[in-house]
Design an enzyme around this catalytic site. Sequence first.
Site, PDB file in Angstrom:
ATOM      1  N   LYS A  13       1.052  -1.318  -0.215  1.00  0.00           N
ATOM      2  CA  LYS A  13       0.442  -0.186  -0.033  1.00  0.00           C
ATOM      3  C   LYS A  13       0.720   1.113   0.232  1.00  0.00           C
ATOM      4  CE  LYS A  13      -0.823   0.830   5.135  1.00  0.00           C
ATOM      5  NZ  LYS A  13       0.254  -1.013   5.272  1.00  0.00           N
ATOM      6  N   ARG A  88      -5.300   2.617  12.587  1.00  0.00           N
ATOM      7  CA  ARG A  88      -4.694   1.192  12.588  1.00  0.00           C
ATOM      8  C   ARG A  88      -6.417  -0.014  13.988  1.00  0.00           C
ATOM      9  NH1 ARG A  88       0.566   0.597  11.599  1.00  0.00           N
ATOM     10  NH2 ARG A  88       1.553   2.162  11.621  1.00  0.00           N
ATOM     11  N   ARG A 127      12.587  -8.186   2.016  1.00  0.00           N
ATOM     12  CA  ARG A 127      12.964  -6.892   1.536  1.00  0.00           C
ATOM     13  C   ARG A 127      14.375  -6.335   2.057  1.00  0.00           C
ATOM     14  NH1 ARG A 127       8.138  -3.161   3.662  1.00  0.00           N
ATOM     15  NH2 ARG A 127       9.077  -3.907   6.122  1.00  0.00           N
ATOM     16  N   ARG A 162      16.582  -4.450   7.533  1.00  0.00           N
ATOM     17  CA  ARG A 162      15.768  -3.964   8.647  1.00  0.00           C
ATOM     18  C   ARG A 162      15.409  -5.379   9.656  1.00  0.00           C
ATOM     19  NH1 ARG A 162      10.578  -0.940   7.185  1.00  0.00           N
ATOM     20  NH2 ARG A 162       9.792  -1.238   8.870  1.00  0.00           N
ATOM     21  N   ARG A 173       3.964  -9.400  13.560  1.00  0.00           N
ATOM     22  CA  ARG A 173       3.145  -7.503  12.937  1.00  0.00           C
ATOM     23  C   ARG A 173       2.451  -8.783  12.554  1.00  0.00           C
ATOM     24  NH1 ARG A 173       7.752  -5.316   9.966  1.00  0.00           N
ATOM     25  NH2 ARG A 173       5.769  -4.317   9.373  1.00  0.00           N
TER      26      ARG A 173
END
Length: 314
Positions: A13, A88, A127, A162, A173
């Site tokens: 997104k 959220r 990633r 990361r 998460r």
Amino acid sequence: MRIVLLGAPGSGKGTQSKLLIEKYKIPQISTGDLLRAAVAAGSDLGRKAKSAMDAGQLVSDDVVLGMIQERLSKPDARAGFVLDGFPRNIPQAQALDAMLARLSQPLQLALLVDVDTEVLMKRLTGRRTCSNNSCGAIYNIYFSSPKSPGKCDKCGSSLAHRSDDNENTVRSRLQVYEQQTAPLVTYYKAQGKLRTVRGTGSVSEISKNVTDIIEVQMRPLAAAMSAAQAAAAKNAPVKPAKPAKPAKAPAKAAAKPAAKAAAKPAAKKPAAKKPAPKKKPAPKPKKKAVKKPAPKKAKKPAKKKSAPKAKKKK
């Protein structure tokens, strides 16, 4: 065009948000960016956010909403915005709706980028991000690996992984998202604002699907809302009486000189009428006095003819 983007971490997104702001020339409002900018600027909201983060606490919704409201007040947000990363949960969505209602800028579209969980796992754990902040290019060792392992194709800087992109953290998460953020799908669906796009395939394919949704489904909604606002604007001028007050003031001011002008000739007219009645009664008594003595003088000479009778006695 006021859009909120929904989707799990790694759904893409953020990428679609950047494409939307380039195409429609509207700003992306990311709460993470707002927090970092406010803390760096040392604003009141930034200091409140920093004290919460330093204490290991979440930044309160009031602070985040205050930052969003400040951002929406800037000129580039007049044509619309793309919200990314907020709300959220349901309470945040309700607070956001209330704040946007006060600003007369309600959300027009909630766009969900839907991706399967296993695909999300590969996207997040694989990633890699360019360490050069001015570049910020993003790669993925599973789907879009760099030409040279560990190096950015654009600037040649090293790629960073990361610390929160490990498998355990990613699964945690995603669980938080399912518990807290996923209910927003039902929330916006009940409002008739939810649209869903599959977040798999090439970036350009997903972007085309997003654009189609906006053009085909959201544009008519925006037109309907504009028509409703125009109709409300036509009825609005009937209520206020304040603009009528300044119009009455000059009318009174104009009436005063008119009254004064009418009063002056009224004072002169009675002065002209008073000498007129004095002249009319004056000639009437003179004519009557002339007529009365005329018959009296005719009777007196008739008595003097008796004198010759006295002479005969002598």
